[in-house]
Write a protein that holds these residues in place. Structure first.
Motif, mmCIF file in Angstrom:
data_model
loop_
_atom_site.group_PDB
_atom_site.id
_atom_site.type_symbol
_atom_site.label_atom_id
_atom_site.label_comp_id
_atom_site.label_asym_id
_atom_site.label_seq_id
_atom_site.Cartn_x
_atom_site.Cartn_y
_atom_site.Cartn_z
ATOM 1 N N ALA A 191 0.838 -1.203 0.000
ATOM 2 C CA ALA A 191 0.000 0.000 0.000
ATOM 3 C C ALA A 191 0.871 1.251 0.000
ATOM 4 O O ALA A 191 0.640 2.197 -0.758
ATOM 5 N N ARG A 192 1.885 1.268 0.857
ATOM 6 C CA ARG A 192 2.732 2.455 0.937
ATOM 7 C C ARG A 192 3.405 2.744 -0.403
ATOM 8 O O ARG A 192 3.440 3.883 -0.871
ATOM 9 N N ALA A 252 2.452 1.875 -3.409
ATOM 10 C CA ALA A 252 1.470 2.339 -4.403
ATOM 11 C C ALA A 252 1.047 3.779 -4.108
ATOM 12 O O ALA A 252 0.930 4.607 -5.009
ATOM 13 N N ARG A 253 0.840 4.086 -2.832
ATOM 14 C CA ARG A 253 0.389 5.429 -2.473
ATOM 15 C C ARG A 253 1.470 6.475 -2.735
ATOM 16 O O ARG A 253 1.185 7.578 -3.188
ATOM 17 N N ARG A 254 2.728 6.111 -2.438
ATOM 18 C CA ARG A 254 3.830 7.072 -2.673
ATOM 19 C C ARG A 254 4.031 7.292 -4.174
ATOM 20 O O ARG A 254 4.242 8.411 -4.619
ATOM 21 N N TRP A 307 1.821 6.982 -6.507
ATOM 22 C CA TRP A 307 0.695 7.813 -6.974
ATOM 23 C C TRP A 307 0.912 9.271 -6.574
ATOM 24 O O TRP A 307 0.746 10.175 -7.390
ATOM 25 N N ARG A 363 3.410 11.063 -8.674
ATOM 26 C CA ARG A 363 2.895 11.366 -10.023
ATOM 27 C C ARG A 363 1.947 12.566 -10.000
ATOM 28 O O ARG A 363 1.843 13.299 -10.988
#
Lengths: 302, 302
Positions: free
Chosen positions: A290-291, A293-295, A297, A300
């Motif tokens: 999760a971390r 993917a969130r970072r 995103w 970007r």
């Protein structure tokens, strides 16, 4: 604003001489302000359920005047925006469709698209080609005309879900209107749209509402709220959103949202099992996915 | 920093002549910087798992030097902070306890308190009165020495969960240290603390991790992330938090967190049923309860 409108119209630079807004809240009001600020709108006429909102919108320079009778306002309208909670769209479309002129283009600001397209087919009939469904991805937890601002759509996505009946010229007109508001145009099918937004918007809203309600209804709720801090603040910001608007969105996108709730329940169950089994390594791996993917995103987004 | 330390110490105004920090990350680093900025710390010595982190903390002026042997550093320490992930606290306390001086006070920065108190009793034995458990409610999704800042605790709550063995003088010293960092001091029992933070912090983190992981592991994940916007951004900010830290918190506060997961699963189930039954009035009432509570809370936060 009237003198500006007349001047601008006289100068011949106005792309949408007459704009009609149904629902002068955050989205409708910001659309009007953005077009005015781009000097792209001549006269802006507002319709709404509550006279007080229309009066406020006049006061704030969002609309030039309140409309009374759709039959008198729509034949010469260049652009119509329906920006009410999606549950009202069928009725609004029913008021709009009989009266629009041959050159009028209609778009909307609803957060769901399958139901809006369905309502539009039912109301517009042979005129359906004049309606281009749109979702400006620019909500906030605030609502009402007072929250409207001319730059709400700047660099925000507006998702169009064009219908097969839309002509290239109509599509271009609607794209142009949203671009004049500063938006970046994307296209999806209504079904794609609703599946994506069920996951990234509708479900998070429901989850945030559920968390805050769960705390609010405890006998010792104040103890919990006293110690809630910045993580809670951001996580629950969207739980301050408009209840009627979100009721309509949830009902309108019910099937996709129920699928997302199911998927999320399974996900949460998996986390619970890992915790029950004291499986720290598994929890950490999942948190790390999760971390990352969130970072990624977040970077970007800039 | 050394010349400043010597000067300040010579001036006799230093409240904590020697401060020892275990874990020079966001919390430990900010604690050191805040005490230095208040001119309340003489020398700051850092211990940590990774030499690179200690070197970085020296470079950033967070610590004056890295400690090598606890037996040489703790007897003359005035104040010790344990600011590692809570899973490391038992081992850290085991290193600290044998060496502290009679005047040394010890506190921590852990997000859970029952387990930290339990580990402290086991390690400190007859010296337990010198340890005052604390939770500075000031995390962010960022971690590491580079994220540390001297004003992290300004106007943030620090929850102390004093032990019956703490003398009034020891409690005052620890309160004073956190106040010098700018924090507002609150007190709870360890059990109260863990129940409250399971609900307002640990559960939201787990929910955010679960949402992002659910999306990240889909084959068409990029489509979803492409359309995620500001609601998603805020809701999932905490899903970028440190996996090891949050693994430890979840395991340490497992019982309270499992109770919160259960309560939340029931809550979410209730929302799902209302949606399945198309009960818009019920959904709207629940959303309104949440919105009212969230707005009231937000206004109180200022």
């Amino acid at each position: 604003m009237n003198s500006f409108s007349s001047n601008a119209r006289a100068a011949g630079s106005i792309e949408f001489g007459k704009v009609v807004i149904y629902g002068v809240g955050l989205i409708g009001g910001s659309f009007a302000l953005a077009l005015k600020s781009a000097r792209a709108a001549g006269e802006v006429v507002g319709f709404g359920r509550r006279l007080a909102s229309l009066a406020e919108a006049c006061e704030l320079g969002i609309i030039d005047r309140a409309g009374v009778n759709p039959a008198h306002e729509l034949a010469d309208a260049d652009l119509v925006l329906a920006a009410t909670p999606v549950g009202q769209m069928p009725a609004i479309f029913g008021q709009i469709a009989p009266h629009i002129g041959a050159h009028t283009v209609v778009t909307d600001g609803g957060s769901t698209k399958t139901d809006v397209a369905r309502a539009a087919y039912a109301a517009f009939g042979g005129k359906i080609g004049q309606f281009v469904p749109a979702h400006p991805v620019a909500g906030t937890e605030n609502s009402g005309a007072a929250a409207a601002k001319s730059d709400l759509f700047q660099r925000r996505k507006v998702v169009l879900t064009p219908l097969p009946e839309n002509s290239a010229a109509t599509l271009d007109r609607v794209r142009r209107a949203w671009r004049l508001c500063g938006a970046e145009i994307c296209e999806l099918t209504p079904a794609q749209h609703d599946r994506v937004f069920a996951a990234v918007s509708h479900l998070p809203h429901l989850l945030a509402f559920a968390l805050v309600r769960d705390l609010a209804e405890r006998p010792d709720a104040p103890l919990f709220f006293d110690f809630a801090a910045s993580g809670f603040r951001d996580f629950t910001r969207i739980a301050a959103s408009h209840p009627e608007m979100w009721r309509d969105i949830c009902l309108a996108n019910r099937d996709a949202l129920l699928q997302e709730i199911d998927a999320y329940q399974h996900q949460l169950h998996d986390f619970k099992i890992a915790l029950q089994e004291n499986d720290g390594a598994l929890l950490e791996r999942r948190f790390a996915v999760a971390r990352h993917a969130r970072r990624t995103w977040g970077e970007r987004q800039g």
